[in-house]
Scaffold this active site. Structure first.
Site, mmCIF file in Angstrom:
data_model
loop_
_atom_site.group_PDB
_atom_site.id
_atom_site.type_symbol
_atom_site.label_atom_id
_atom_site.label_comp_id
_atom_site.label_asym_id
_atom_site.label_seq_id
_atom_site.Cartn_x
_atom_site.Cartn_y
_atom_site.Cartn_z
ATOM 1 N N ALA A 117 22.593 -12.850 61.066
ATOM 2 C CA ALA A 117 22.069 -12.594 62.164
ATOM 3 C C ALA A 117 23.208 -12.439 63.141
ATOM 4 O O ALA A 117 23.897 -12.591 63.978
ATOM 5 C CB ALA A 117 21.081 -12.955 62.750
ATOM 6 N N ARG A 168 14.619 -15.735 64.352
ATOM 7 C CA ARG A 168 13.732 -17.367 64.324
ATOM 8 C C ARG A 168 14.593 -18.006 64.993
ATOM 9 O O ARG A 168 13.480 -18.811 65.307
ATOM 10 C CB ARG A 168 14.226 -17.787 63.084
ATOM 11 C CG ARG A 168 13.797 -17.682 61.476
ATOM 12 C CD ARG A 168 14.606 -17.965 60.661
ATOM 13 N NE ARG A 168 13.679 -17.494 59.725
ATOM 14 C CZ ARG A 168 14.762 -16.010 58.648
ATOM 15 N NH1 ARG A 168 15.139 -15.506 59.524
ATOM 16 N NH2 ARG A 168 13.700 -15.507 57.097
ATOM 17 N N HIS A 219 18.198 -5.667 53.266
ATOM 18 C CA HIS A 219 17.127 -5.335 54.670
ATOM 19 C C HIS A 219 16.813 -4.474 55.068
ATOM 20 O O HIS A 219 15.375 -3.912 56.089
ATOM 21 C CB HIS A 219 17.017 -6.785 55.293
ATOM 22 C CG HIS A 219 16.986 -8.316 54.589
ATOM 23 N ND1 HIS A 219 17.549 -9.156 55.277
ATOM 24 C CD2 HIS A 219 16.323 -8.605 53.819
ATOM 25 C CE1 HIS A 219 17.090 -10.345 54.143
ATOM 26 N NE2 HIS A 219 16.816 -10.291 53.853
ATOM 27 N N CYS A 274 5.920 9.469 50.435
ATOM 28 C CA CYS A 274 6.740 10.537 50.362
ATOM 29 C C CYS A 274 7.985 10.381 50.230
ATOM 30 O O CYS A 274 9.286 10.936 49.824
ATOM 31 C CB CYS A 274 6.993 11.927 50.287
ATOM 32 S SG CYS A 274 6.865 11.975 51.587
ATOM 33 N N SER A 309 25.984 -16.814 58.584
ATOM 34 C CA SER A 309 23.809 -16.748 57.907
ATOM 35 C C SER A 309 23.857 -18.158 57.561
ATOM 36 O O SER A 309 25.015 -18.491 57.387
ATOM 37 C CB SER A 309 24.624 -15.778 56.802
ATOM 38 O OG SER A 309 23.120 -15.626 55.955
#
Length: 250
Positions: free
Chosen positions: A21, A33, A116, A127, A190
């Protein structure tokens, strides 16, 4: 430290960048966060709840619609741009990211591995049909009804990994192979606490790579890293880039 990193980049035969982030906060996207992040006032919807409950799907889409404009108004910053340019010049092999904002691709990075997923698309849970997210966000804002797949009528969800949802196994395998086979691993922006992604620096070290951590705050991997830089990611990459542009520079 900037000189050392530039030297290692020049000499590396295989460099992998791993971003969290922290690279996107410099584009104005708050960490989920952190103060101002969406989780400050909202509880994330668990995947099982999304599947089981209409009310949970409404809350999920409310949260995603609220965050949507932040992603789509954001622009790549110098950190994204430098990594894309390094890849184009053969300095960097691949980008692995925990982020869902698509800013690496917007900057020009190719074949980004998104652990992610991406908030720029939606996917049908039945589908696997996919489409750009904006149309469906607009529809939800207008109607308040969680959208369904136009083909099979299954529930549409952003193509991101929710809490309790399985990560894509093939993506994880590719990330693991890249980490284990590179000789320089750049972990940037990170906190390195969310697994299994946080295990990639460890895999790189086991494979014999030099580990560089660029993050404003300390991480649990600082003690095993070969180089730690606790500075702005964009400014740091910009300075390294200038050295690499200098003929005969370090």
């Amino acid at each position: 430290m900037i000189d050392q990193l530039a030297t290692w980049l020049r000499n590396s035969q295989s460099t992998v960048a791993f971003t969290g982030a922290g690279i996107s906060t410099e584009s104005g996207i708050p960490d989920f966060r952190s103060p101002g992040g969406i989780w400050e006032n909202s509880t994330p919807v668990l995947f099982d709840d999304f599947v089981a409950s209409e009310a949970s799907r409404i809350e999920y889409w409310r949260q995603k619609s609220e965050a949507h404009r932040e992603y789509f108004d954001a622009r790549p910053n110098v950190g994204h741009q430098v990594l894309a340019r390094w890849q184009g010049e053969g300095i960097l092999d691949r980008v692995i990211t925990q982020n869902i904002d698509g800013l690496h691709q917007a900057a020009g990075s190719k074949d980004v591995l998104e652990i992610h997923g991406t908030a720029r698309e939606v996917a049908c849970l039945e589908c696997s049909w996919r489409d750009g997210a904006s149309r469906w966000v607009d529809e939800f804002i207008e109607t308040g009804v969680p959208p369904c797949c136009p083909g099979c009528h299954g529930p549409l969800k952003h193509a991101t990994i929710s809490f309790g949802q399985m990560l894509d196994a093939d993506t994880l395998r590719q990330c693991g192979r890249l980490a284990a086979s590179c000789d320089l691993f750049l972990a940037m922006g990170s906190s390195l606490v969310v697994h299994p992604a946080a295990g990639l620096p460890e895999a790189a070290k086991r494979g014999g790579a030099k580990l560089v951590i660029i993050n404003r705050c300390e991480t649990d991997f600082d003690s095993v890293a070969d180089l730690v830089i606790n500075e702005s990611l964009g400014e740091t990459l910009g300075e390294v880039d200038e050295l690499l542009k200098t003929p005969g520079g370090q």
